[in-house]
Design an enzyme around this catalytic site. Sequence first.
Site, PDB file in Angstrom:
ATOM      1  N   HIS A   1      -3.605  -5.327   1.012  1.00 22.35           N
ATOM      2  CA  HIS A   1      -3.132  -4.584   2.172  1.00 22.35           C
ATOM      3  C   HIS A   1      -3.054  -5.408   3.447  1.00 22.35           C
ATOM      4  O   HIS A   1      -3.510  -6.546   3.507  1.00 22.35           O
ATOM      5  CB  HIS A   1      -3.934  -3.285   2.358  1.00 22.35           C
ATOM      6  CG  HIS A   1      -5.148  -3.424   3.211  1.00 22.35           C
ATOM      7  ND1 HIS A   1      -5.916  -2.350   3.526  1.00 22.35           N
ATOM      8  CD2 HIS A   1      -5.722  -4.486   3.798  1.00 22.35           C
ATOM      9  CE1 HIS A   1      -6.912  -2.756   4.279  1.00 22.35           C
ATOM     10  NE2 HIS A   1      -6.817  -4.037   4.469  1.00 22.35           N
TER      11      HIS A   1
ATOM     12  N   CYS B   1       0.818  -1.232   0.000  1.00 21.65           N
ATOM     13  CA  CYS B   1       0.000   0.000   0.000  1.00 21.65           C
ATOM     14  C   CYS B   1       0.847   1.275   0.000  1.00 21.65           C
ATOM     15  O   CYS B   1       1.596   1.505  -0.932  1.00 21.65           O
ATOM     16  CB  CYS B   1      -0.976  -0.011   1.174  1.00 21.65           C
ATOM     17  SG  CYS B   1      -2.160  -1.342   1.076  1.00 21.65           S
TER      18      CYS B   1
ATOM     19  N   ARG C   1     -12.155   5.549  -4.626  1.00 22.13           N
ATOM     20  CA  ARG C   1     -11.378   4.733  -3.709  1.00 22.13           C
ATOM     21  C   ARG C   1     -11.599   3.261  -4.055  1.00 22.13           C
ATOM     22  O   ARG C   1     -12.724   2.854  -4.352  1.00 22.13           O
ATOM     23  CB  ARG C   1     -11.831   5.026  -2.278  1.00 22.13           C
ATOM     24  CG  ARG C   1     -10.752   4.741  -1.280  1.00 22.13           C
ATOM     25  CD  ARG C   1     -11.028   5.252   0.103  1.00 22.13           C
ATOM     26  NE  ARG C   1     -10.042   4.618   0.972  1.00 22.13           N
ATOM     27  CZ  ARG C   1      -8.791   5.044   1.105  1.00 22.13           C
ATOM     28  NH1 ARG C   1      -8.395   6.131   0.476  1.00 22.13           N
ATOM     29  NH2 ARG C   1      -7.932   4.401   1.867  1.00 22.13           N
TER      30      ARG C   1
END
Lengths: 237, 406
Positions: free
Chosen positions: A192, A95, A128
């Site tokens: 992530h 990330c 997002r």
Amino acid sequence: MSSESTLRIVWIYPDLLSTYGDRGNMLILARRAAMRGIPVEAYEIRSDQPMPSSADIYLIGGGEDGPQALAAQRLIADGGLHRAVNQGAAVLAICAGYQLFGHSFFAKGTKCPGLGLLDLHSDRGETRAVGELRGDIDPRLGLPPLTGFENHGGRTHLGPGVSPLARVTAGIGNDSQTEGAWHGKILGSYSHGPALARNPAIADLLLRWAIGADSLSPVDDTWADRLRGERLAAAGA
Amino acid sequence: MPLRAKVATSVSKTAAALSRAAGRGDGSVIGGWIGLKIDPELLNHLAGGRAIALISGTNGKTTTTRLATAALEVMGRVATNSFGANMPTGHTSALAKAGSTPFAVLEVDEHYLARVIDATEPRVVALLNLSRDQLDRAKEVSMMAQMWRDALANHPDVRVVANADDPMVVWAAGDSAHVTWFSAGQRWHDDSFVCPQSGHPIERANGDWWCVGCPLRRPQAQWRVEDEGVVDPRGDWHLVKLQLPGTVNLGNAATALAVAAEFGVRPIEALPRLSNVASVAGRYAQVDRDGRNVRLLLAKNPASWLEAFDMAEQAPTLLSVNARDPDGLDTSWLYDVDFSPLRDRPVLITGDRAYDLAVRLEVNAVPFRHVRTFDEAIQAVPSGRLEVIANYTAFQDIRAELDRVL
Ligand SMILES: [Zn+2]
């Protein structure tokens, strides 16, 4: 640090970059090494400490914009991580940590210089990316499909000096087409947090790179395989 | 109360009753929602004339609200949102339903604290703690602290009761003119390594903490937990007998006593009422079934999992984890919790995300057994205590299953 035969793992700046269970990657690497009888020492290096350059595997995790920009500044000023990579250390960058390995990234609306250790740059996407992520990993790495959970606002553009880690089959990753990057012994991913929990084969790849082995003795991955099966199915596509 | 507000209150009550009759929850959200549609100022009107305490924070707010309500009932009738509906719609319903009361204690979702302070003009605001919760959508912890700080700056007359052990809370409350500090301990430090004021590291030792780069440091606490009791600002120690388990709830009791003291309630008056509280919205409830005594503990984020491990007895323990919308879709937080305290007890796992839990427990070297249903878990343990620790929707699932059988 200690004797030559011990595997040394460094978790980079957990005080800045540790938002999403990132500790898991360190715990999983240490456990899988120990199961093969490889002695391990794990170090958490805070951002006010010098970065050692002699470890075997470096881990860097996710974080918010402010800490991400600060981490990049300090790593550039310190230079220890660059020396480690030049000496052939293996890296897993996740990330925000993945973005800052590139030439540049965006934090709090400004373009920030990255470490330049991966030929890529990142900017902001219009939406997002949140949800299950799945991809077919570059066949040259010989690994089963990637599964992860992604949660990021960035988009990453790869240069010719890196290969995509995977081709996306569900989710966004870098840009809906490719996910993550690899070059030499550096892996970057938007999968992530504790990415290695769902991808033990990537953990073993890092261990093999670090100790220079073509293969490792098998371990019981019954539960990890069940988790993988469930999450790959949940991602659909 | 203006006519519009009266109409809205009456419709709100009716809607809540209809919703209950239709079997759709306790009606505490739908009633408030309709009322606020008719009169957006309804909460302000309903709050008028009452002395109000607001209780907010990431963890412990439902329990602390319950305990503070019990303590304040020494003084008279207290309106409260006891079903955990902690947004303005829930507050509106709770106040409308209660009719006129001299007091109200309201649990407030931390995101809504500023709005609810504006609307209700409380006498007291209690700030419990701030930590990560539902990572895939929550705001950053320091942003939340900033929002609280701004909200309190706009209301200088509010009396603040705040946790001295949480640097984020201390920073949020620190500029207020009237702060009473309590110390209830902080088991979870991962969200306050960095000073919210200056960005420097925060050091900790022996329960104290301080920023290495600026004057922010732990204030002296007027209320604190000591042994099985609470020390008040005069230095008097009071034995606290609770039916709720764990030192965490002792801390919640200290907070409730500090809140009640702002209304003139003395600990000696409040304590018998605190010991009458047996469960809070189903949490800590004990249910006997097939010779097993099942106790339900809710754990919804990393900090509250650590607290649940502290509350749970050394007995067989069932863990259940889901990742549905109210839980947050991401299970990464499992790696922010150290499960090793469970190593020397029988552990069972279940829930939508049992496999995530399985892999996590392997990493912590905690042996476990996977069960597909709650019933299977009951059959898998000997008679005696079964501790159940579950996150939000998993907890609701297990409660529903227990209710069906009883
Ligand atoms: Zn500071």
